[in-house]
Design a protein around this motif. Structure first.
Motif, short mmCIF file in Angstrom:
data_model
loop_
_atom_site.label_atom_id
_atom_site.label_comp_id
_atom_site.label_asym_id
_atom_site.label_seq_id
_atom_site.Cartn_x
_atom_site.Cartn_y
_atom_site.Cartn_z
N ILE A 138 15.57 -84.03 40.80
CA ILE A 138 15.64 -85.11 39.58
C ILE A 138 15.31 -86.10 40.20
O ILE A 138 16.54 -86.89 40.70
N ARG A 139 13.83 -86.60 39.83
CA ARG A 139 13.55 -88.24 41.03
C ARG A 139 13.64 -89.11 39.06
O ARG A 139 13.36 -90.36 39.95
N SER A 140 13.97 -88.89 38.35
CA SER A 140 13.72 -89.42 37.31
C SER A 140 15.35 -89.71 36.47
O SER A 140 16.06 -88.81 35.87
N GLN A 141 16.12 -91.42 36.49
CA GLN A 141 17.31 -91.55 35.55
C GLN A 141 16.93 -91.18 34.28
O GLN A 141 18.80 -90.32 34.09
N ARG A 142 16.07 -90.65 34.10
CA ARG A 142 16.02 -90.33 32.43
C ARG A 142 16.33 -88.48 32.01
O ARG A 142 17.09 -87.91 31.25
N MET A 143 15.46 -87.69 33.39
CA MET A 143 16.18 -86.96 33.00
C MET A 143 17.14 -86.36 33.35
O MET A 143 17.98 -85.26 33.05
N LEU A 144 17.82 -86.67 33.99
CA LEU A 144 19.24 -87.11 34.65
C LEU A 144 20.05 -86.93 33.65
O LEU A 144 21.45 -85.73 33.29
N ASP A 145 19.60 -88.21 32.67
CA ASP A 145 20.54 -88.40 31.64
C ASP A 145 20.24 -87.38 30.44
O ASP A 145 21.89 -86.70 30.07
N GLU A 146 18.90 -86.71 30.21
CA GLU A 146 19.13 -85.88 29.28
C GLU A 146 18.94 -84.74 29.65
O GLU A 146 19.32 -84.15 28.20
N CYS A 147 19.34 -84.23 30.32
CA CYS A 147 18.75 -82.64 30.58
C CYS A 147 20.11 -82.46 31.58
O CYS A 147 20.49 -80.90 31.95
N LEU A 148 20.99 -83.05 32.34
CA LEU A 148 21.71 -82.43 33.34
C LEU A 148 22.93 -83.33 32.74
O LEU A 148 23.30 -84.04 33.18
N LYS A 149 24.33 -81.76 32.72
CA LYS A 149 25.56 -81.82 31.93
C LYS A 149 26.50 -81.75 33.22
O LYS A 149 26.13 -80.42 33.54
N HIS A 150 26.91 -82.41 33.07
CA HIS A 150 28.55 -82.20 34.34
C HIS A 150 29.41 -80.80 33.49
O HIS A 150 29.67 -81.51 32.42
N LYS A 151 29.44 -79.90 33.96
CA LYS A 151 30.85 -79.23 33.63
C LYS A 151 31.94 -78.79 34.67
O LYS A 151 32.88 -79.03 33.33
#
Length: 156
Positions: A138-151
């Protein structure tokens, strides 16, 4: 989809600014959908007597909303992209790159190619029989923030 990232730390909120340059798919946060692959990577920390954590995430995207590049095989396109990224010459703006990892076996072939000892065709010839593991970069911070959720994070 469940993704994994091994690290000496628990990482609840990944930050691209901490990512290293010159990796397979460039600067980004690297994960895998293969739990065993992530656990094996975590063993590298343990061998150095460092704590290791398996960070577990839920990844949810609509690919149509993002710029995504997928490599299904080790091929000339994969080789060209990895070469650009490892040399710091990639100027693409992909949010996510998915494909085979340059693990220990693969990196030996790449090093021969990078040094000019073998051609691209020979490198791909050697790699075509390797079954790629997978990595999600994942190369964009926006994608990390919007699509990846720590479980969860599990100490290895």
């Amino acid at each position: 989809m469940k993704l994994y990232h091994s690290s000496p730390l628990t990482i609840e909120h990944p930050d691209i600014s901490f990512s290293r340059e010159f990796l397979d798919f460039g600067k980004g946060f690297y994960l895998t959908s293969l739990e065993e692959q992530a656990r094996q990577y975590g063993n590298r920390f343990i061998r150095r007597e460092v704590e290791a954590w398996l960070n577990i995430y839920e990844f949810d995207i609509n690919p149509a909303d993002w710029k995504v590049l997928v490599f299904n095989h080790y091929d000339m396109d994969w080789l060209a992209f990895v070469t650009q990224c490892r040399r710091g010459e990639d100027n693409s703006d992909y949010d996510l790159v998915i494909g085979g990892i340059a693990n220990d076996k693969v990196i030996r072939t790449l090093e021969l190619y990078f040094s000019g000892d073998i051609t691209a065709e020979t490198a791909i010839g050697k790699l075509k029989y390797e079954k790629p593991n997978n990595q999600y970069c994942i190369r964009s911070q926006r994608m990390l923030d919007e699509c990846l959720k720590h479980k969860n994070s599990v100490k290895l």
